[in-house]
Design an enzyme around this catalytic site. Sequence first.
Site, mmCIF file in Angstrom:
data_model
loop_
_atom_site.group_PDB
_atom_site.id
_atom_site.type_symbol
_atom_site.label_atom_id
_atom_site.label_comp_id
_atom_site.label_asym_id
_atom_site.label_seq_id
_atom_site.Cartn_x
_atom_site.Cartn_y
_atom_site.Cartn_z
ATOM 1 N N LYS A 1 -10.126 1.445 -2.752
ATOM 2 C CA LYS A 1 -10.370 1.052 -1.362
ATOM 3 C C LYS A 1 -11.817 1.342 -0.976
ATOM 4 O O LYS A 1 -12.300 2.465 -1.085
ATOM 5 C CB LYS A 1 -9.410 1.799 -0.441
ATOM 6 C CG LYS A 1 -9.394 1.315 0.992
ATOM 7 C CD LYS A 1 -8.280 2.039 1.748
ATOM 8 C CE LYS A 1 -8.044 1.457 3.126
ATOM 9 N NZ LYS A 1 -6.899 2.131 3.783
ATOM 10 N N GLU B 1 0.839 -1.195 0.000
ATOM 11 C CA GLU B 1 0.000 0.000 0.000
ATOM 12 C C GLU B 1 0.875 1.246 0.000
ATOM 13 O O GLU B 1 1.899 1.304 0.675
ATOM 14 C CB GLU B 1 -0.926 0.007 1.218
ATOM 15 C CG GLU B 1 -1.877 1.200 1.238
ATOM 16 C CD GLU B 1 -2.859 1.178 2.418
ATOM 17 O OE1 GLU B 1 -3.923 1.792 2.291
ATOM 18 O OE2 GLU B 1 -2.539 0.557 3.447
ATOM 19 N N CYS C 1 -5.927 -2.963 2.733
ATOM 20 C CA CYS C 1 -5.696 -2.643 4.138
ATOM 21 C C CYS C 1 -6.933 -2.797 5.015
ATOM 22 O O CYS C 1 -7.287 -3.895 5.399
ATOM 23 C CB CYS C 1 -5.096 -1.237 4.247
ATOM 24 S SG CYS C 1 -4.242 -0.942 5.824
#
Length: 277
Positions: free
Chosen positions: A114, A44, A155
């Site tokens: 995301k 990331e 994440c």
Amino acid sequence: MMKLFRAALIQSRVGKDRTKNLENAARLIAEAKKGGAQLVALPECFNSPYGTKFFNEYAEPVPNGPTCEMLSKAARDHSIYLVGGTFPEVENNKFYNTCTVWNPEGKLLAKYRKMHLFDIDIPGGITFKESDVLHAGNELVTFDFEGIKVGLGICYDLRFEELAKLYRLQGCELLIYPGAFNMTTGPIHWEILQRARALDNQVYVFAISPARNEQGYIAWGHSQVTDPWGKVTTQAGHEEEIIYDDIQLEKCHNIREQIPIFKQRRTDIYDTIKKCK
């Protein structure tokens, strides 16, 4: 379908100089290819520091911009599938945390934004609010890797079991999460969340962190491969390094046959459903 392949997870060190970050990533990708990797994944925010104050400055359009140019060239030059970690994306004056995937011809294969933004407040630990700058993505994204269906998350998405479940229901055998857990949540949650997603869904899970630094947001590191049995097969430390794992897809089939939980789900009582397109 490919039954055995070598994966490389690149835990690269990230600084404030975008050009140096990209050059370093390109060097490590070349090294991963020399190590026999057919699928390579970056962490990331591999081209920029992680933090809301940096997203505007480092944001680029997709597929144009220096980061996509580097990723496309690296995938093509080394004839690999390349999961380009994440970097800040800008489109129509909106900012996203975006993962791109490139095929061995250097063409953009997939783009995932995301979905769950990292907005947390842990007294005495960490306070962070991605939604101050970023917009959330709204689409599940998969790609085909030589007959293997792969699902993408980033994440904080790792915490949401419904997303992983939907990917399994779509036929995924591998989930990839570029991620940068911190020094508060990383030691307790990083490994166990990956093992939970792998075990619950009988899939491989890759999670790729940046290397730890001592400035600003400090990443936990410990990039990891977890198999469908919930076993950690490879794990990095916290410095810059490449970890390799030889993935045996027959494990997915065998474990699903031995413990057929998806055939036994009581969908007459409960279910996990996808509402977006």
